[in-house]
Design an enzyme around this catalytic site. Sequence first.
Site, PDB file in Angstrom:
ATOM      1  N   TYR A 198      -1.186  -0.373  11.193  1.00  0.00           N
ATOM      2  CA  TYR A 198      -1.440  -1.061   9.919  1.00  0.00           C
ATOM      3  C   TYR A 198      -0.302  -0.806   8.932  1.00  0.00           C
ATOM      4  CZ  TYR A 198      -3.151  -1.527   5.107  1.00  0.00           C
ATOM      5  OH  TYR A 198      -3.255  -1.826   3.777  1.00  0.00           O
ATOM      6  N   THR A 208       0.824  -1.205   0.000  1.00  0.00           N
ATOM      7  CA  THR A 208       0.000   0.000   0.000  1.00  0.00           C
ATOM      8  C   THR A 208       0.864   1.264   0.000  1.00  0.00           C
ATOM      9  OG1 THR A 208      -1.390   1.307   1.508  1.00  0.00           O
ATOM     10  CG2 THR A 208      -0.129  -0.431   2.514  1.00  0.00           C
ATOM     11  N   ASP A 209       0.306   2.347  -0.523  1.00  0.00           N
ATOM     12  CA  ASP A 209       1.039   3.619  -0.477  1.00  0.00           C
ATOM     13  C   ASP A 209       1.173   4.141   0.949  1.00  0.00           C
ATOM     14  OD1 ASP A 209      -1.626   4.321  -0.055  1.00  0.00           O
ATOM     15  OD2 ASP A 209      -1.697   5.873  -1.601  1.00  0.00           O
ATOM     16  N   GLU A 210       0.394   3.561   1.890  1.00  0.00           N
ATOM     17  CA  GLU A 210       0.430   4.073   3.265  1.00  0.00           C
ATOM     18  C   GLU A 210       1.783   3.849   3.930  1.00  0.00           C
ATOM     19  OE1 GLU A 210      -3.144   3.442   5.535  1.00  0.00           O
ATOM     20  OE2 GLU A 210      -4.346   3.231   3.721  1.00  0.00           O
ATOM     21  N   LYS A 237       2.587  -3.305   7.282  1.00  0.00           N
ATOM     22  CA  LYS A 237       2.762  -3.518   5.835  1.00  0.00           C
ATOM     23  C   LYS A 237       4.186  -3.152   5.417  1.00  0.00           C
ATOM     24  CE  LYS A 237       0.056  -4.576   3.155  1.00  0.00           C
ATOM     25  NZ  LYS A 237      -0.372  -5.941   2.675  1.00  0.00           N
TER      26      LYS A 237
HETATM   27  P1  NAD Z   1      -9.748  -7.206   3.093  1.00  0.00           P
HETATM   28  O1  NAD Z   1      -9.659  -6.933   4.558  1.00  0.00           O
HETATM   29  O2  NAD Z   1     -11.016  -6.944   2.370  1.00  0.00           O
HETATM   30  O3  NAD Z   1      -9.351  -8.732   2.806  1.00  0.00           O
HETATM   31  C1  NAD Z   1      -8.332  -9.389   3.490  1.00  0.00           C
HETATM   32  C2  NAD Z   1      -8.547 -10.891   3.328  1.00  0.00           C
HETATM   33  O4  NAD Z   1      -7.467 -11.560   3.993  1.00  0.00           O
HETATM   34  C3  NAD Z   1      -9.840 -11.396   3.964  1.00  0.00           C
HETATM   35  O5  NAD Z   1     -10.479 -12.277   3.070  1.00  0.00           O
HETATM   36  C4  NAD Z   1      -9.375 -12.137   5.209  1.00  0.00           C
HETATM   37  O6  NAD Z   1     -10.214 -13.224   5.573  1.00  0.00           O
HETATM   38  C5  NAD Z   1      -7.994 -12.625   4.769  1.00  0.00           C
HETATM   39  N1  NAD Z   1      -7.097 -12.843   5.915  1.00  0.00           N
HETATM   40  C6  NAD Z   1      -6.874 -12.006   6.964  1.00  0.00           C
HETATM   41  N2  NAD Z   1      -5.993 -12.575   7.809  1.00  0.00           N
HETATM   42  C7  NAD Z   1      -5.650 -13.770   7.278  1.00  0.00           C
HETATM   43  C8  NAD Z   1      -4.762 -14.816   7.681  1.00  0.00           C
HETATM   44  N3  NAD Z   1      -4.069 -14.721   8.833  1.00  0.00           N
HETATM   45  N4  NAD Z   1      -4.634 -15.906   6.890  1.00  0.00           N
HETATM   46  C9  NAD Z   1      -5.346 -16.008   5.735  1.00  0.00           C
HETATM   47  N5  NAD Z   1      -6.201 -15.065   5.324  1.00  0.00           N
HETATM   48  C10 NAD Z   1      -6.346 -13.956   6.075  1.00  0.00           C
HETATM   49  O7  NAD Z   1      -8.543  -6.369   2.468  1.00  0.00           O
HETATM   50  P2  NAD Z   1      -8.403  -5.731   1.018  1.00  0.00           P
HETATM   51  O8  NAD Z   1      -8.880  -4.337   1.071  1.00  0.00           O
HETATM   52  O9  NAD Z   1      -8.936  -6.672   0.009  1.00  0.00           O
HETATM   53  O10 NAD Z   1      -6.813  -5.659   0.904  1.00  0.00           O
HETATM   54  C11 NAD Z   1      -6.075  -6.744   0.328  1.00  0.00           C
HETATM   55  C12 NAD Z   1      -4.605  -6.390   0.343  1.00  0.00           C
HETATM   56  O11 NAD Z   1      -4.393  -5.198  -0.413  1.00  0.00           O
HETATM   57  C13 NAD Z   1      -4.041  -6.106   1.725  1.00  0.00           C
HETATM   58  O12 NAD Z   1      -2.763  -6.679   1.810  1.00  0.00           O
HETATM   59  C14 NAD Z   1      -3.968  -4.586   1.800  1.00  0.00           C
HETATM   60  O13 NAD Z   1      -2.918  -4.177   2.646  1.00  0.00           O
HETATM   61  C15 NAD Z   1      -3.685  -4.238   0.362  1.00  0.00           C
HETATM   62  N6  NAD Z   1      -4.155  -2.925  -0.097  1.00  0.00           N
HETATM   63  C16 NAD Z   1      -5.447  -2.549   0.109  1.00  0.00           C
HETATM   64  C17 NAD Z   1      -5.891  -1.310  -0.362  1.00  0.00           C
HETATM   65  C18 NAD Z   1      -7.321  -0.880  -0.188  1.00  0.00           C
HETATM   66  O14 NAD Z   1      -7.655   0.257  -0.498  1.00  0.00           O
HETATM   67  N7  NAD Z   1      -8.226  -1.734   0.268  1.00  0.00           N
HETATM   68  C19 NAD Z   1      -4.995  -0.476  -1.036  1.00  0.00           C
HETATM   69  C20 NAD Z   1      -3.674  -0.902  -1.239  1.00  0.00           C
HETATM   70  C21 NAD Z   1      -3.278  -2.128  -0.759  1.00  0.00           C
HETATM   71  P1  TYD Z   2     -10.378   4.181   4.993  1.00  0.00           P
HETATM   72  O1  TYD Z   2     -11.431   3.778   4.025  1.00  0.00           O
HETATM   73  O2  TYD Z   2     -10.388   3.564   6.356  1.00  0.00           O
HETATM   74  O3  TYD Z   2      -8.973   3.976   4.266  1.00  0.00           O
HETATM   75  P2  TYD Z   2      -7.482   4.430   4.731  1.00  0.00           P
HETATM   76  O4  TYD Z   2      -7.523   4.849   6.157  1.00  0.00           O
HETATM   77  O5  TYD Z   2      -6.710   3.161   4.548  1.00  0.00           O
HETATM   78  O6  TYD Z   2      -7.088   5.516   3.800  1.00  0.00           O
HETATM   79  O7  TYD Z   2     -10.461   5.753   5.189  1.00  0.00           O
HETATM   80  C1  TYD Z   2     -10.325   6.635   4.089  1.00  0.00           C
HETATM   81  C2  TYD Z   2     -10.357   8.052   4.646  1.00  0.00           C
HETATM   82  O8  TYD Z   2     -11.655   8.307   5.179  1.00  0.00           O
HETATM   83  C3  TYD Z   2      -9.395   8.286   5.798  1.00  0.00           C
HETATM   84  O9  TYD Z   2      -8.872   9.604   5.703  1.00  0.00           O
HETATM   85  C4  TYD Z   2     -10.244   8.154   7.035  1.00  0.00           C
HETATM   86  C5  TYD Z   2     -11.596   8.675   6.576  1.00  0.00           C
HETATM   87  N1  TYD Z   2     -12.783   8.070   7.221  1.00  0.00           N
HETATM   88  C6  TYD Z   2     -13.763   8.909   7.790  1.00  0.00           C
HETATM   89  O10 TYD Z   2     -13.647  10.149   7.779  1.00  0.00           O
HETATM   90  N2  TYD Z   2     -14.854   8.326   8.351  1.00  0.00           N
HETATM   91  C7  TYD Z   2     -15.016   6.969   8.409  1.00  0.00           C
HETATM   92  O11 TYD Z   2     -16.030   6.482   8.964  1.00  0.00           O
HETATM   93  C8  TYD Z   2     -14.002   6.135   7.818  1.00  0.00           C
HETATM   94  C9  TYD Z   2     -14.135   4.641   7.854  1.00  0.00           C
HETATM   95  C10 TYD Z   2     -12.917   6.745   7.221  1.00  0.00           C
END
Ligand code: NAD
Ligand code: TYD
Length: 356
Positions: A163, A138-140, A167
């Site tokens: 988090y 992630t970019d975070e 990562k």
């Molecule tokens: P999500 O929380 O929707 O899905 C995570 C999945 O991992 C779930 O199905 C969960 O059951 C499984 N999981 C959790 N712990 C586990 C374990 N110990 N063993 C096996 N499975 C396990 O997350 P997401 O949003 O789909 O993100 C997927 C990946 O992409 C993550 O690594 C996250 O850091 C990365 N990512 C997410 C975003 C975003 O905006 N959502 C952006 C950039 C990167």
């Molecule tokens: P989120 O979807 O949790 O993603 P991330 O923290 O990984 O960027 O949050 C996106 C942005 O929205 C973040 O700045 C936090 C804000 N946010 C709210 O203001 N209210 C909310 O209820 C949530 C879940 C997020």
Amino acid sequence: MKTYLVTGGAGFIGSNYILNLLSNPQDTLRVVNIDALTYAGNLENLQSIEGDGRHSFVQADIRDQDAMQQVFDSYQPDYVVNFAAESHVDRSITNPQVFVETNVLGTLTLLNNAKRIWQTADDEDSYRTGVRFLQVSTDEVYGSLGPEGFFTETTPLDPHSPYSASKASADLLVKAFGDTYRLPVNITRCSNNYGPFQFPEKLIPLMINNAQQHRALPVYGDGLQVRDWLFVEDHCKAIELVLKRGEPGEVYNIGGHNERTNMQIVAQIIAQLAESLDDPQISEALIQHVADRKGHDRRYGIDPAKIGAALGWQPETPFEEGIVQTIRWYLEHQGWVEHVTSGAYRSYLEQMYGSR
Ligand code: NAD
Ligand code: TYD
């Protein structure tokens, strides 16, 4: 035929990735989906590929060495794509422990197993041809930007939340396996994703869901934090390109230059929902500014020049289209939302897979 070991394939991005991989019935490949099915994992996401013999689901935890050894030995994957993670910043602030366990130690277990099965017998640091370990990051991990500039692949890691710290730690382990053992690895660092199947605790689905039910829309602090949004399918396509054509050892940032403040996102969701449901009660009066998130990163913004130049990747879905599609999806899938947020999901699992 290539075998993909996809972890976290029942989560938001992982399930979109698998559905995309298997979208053409003519493609010959095998997908082994490892997911522990935490609160964020949901097999309903994969309902449309039920019965597709190319997909095998294994309920297992990436922290479990015995289970991972068995999976790697029996399926002999060519590719490992690691999505499995604890992914919600707010949860990491209240309980960091599981984030380190899954995101860091789980990744190490996968790296150890990939190295073990891919190593060729005659030389410790040479591996089966065509194999790749892709860490979905992630970019975070780069921390927070001021009003100017973007994250590039050489921006120093400076995570702030538990988090993003977990990562970043995983990224460093993946890099170390590349540098030390010459394991063919890649790391992708994507901006915020949105689209179907995102668990409704994240900003966009939470706001869609609450607004529709006339519940308060909790905006943290002033709501002027900036996120760089990318439609999930564009992220999945970028991952596929890196897996197939990325240079081993390289990091690729993924983003589409689509920055919005949280207030802009919430306002857009309100306007679109009010219009499509013809419901005047969905209005900005629902917005409630609540206490800010601790350590809240102010701005994320990706410079995607490297993946564009090296692999020809470009985002295909403009935000205005993607957000309309996403809102429509949530409106049409209210049952899914209820399901993933209630105990009904447990009985679904038992019905589908027996109690185990
Ligand atoms: P999500 O929380 O929707 O899905 C995570 C999945 O991992 C779930 O199905 C969960 O059951 C499984 N999981 C959790 N712990 C586990 C374990 N110990 N063993 C096996 N499975 C396990 O997350 P997401 O949003 O789909 O993100 C997927 C990946 O992409 C993550 O690594 C996250 O850091 C990365 N990512 C997410 C975003 C975003 O905006 N959502 C952006 C950039 C990167
Ligand atoms: P989120 O979807 O949790 O993603 P991330 O923290 O990984 O960027 O949050 C996106 C942005 O929205 C973040 O700045 C936090 C804000 N946010 C709210 O203001 N209210 C909310 O209820 C949530 C879940 C997020």
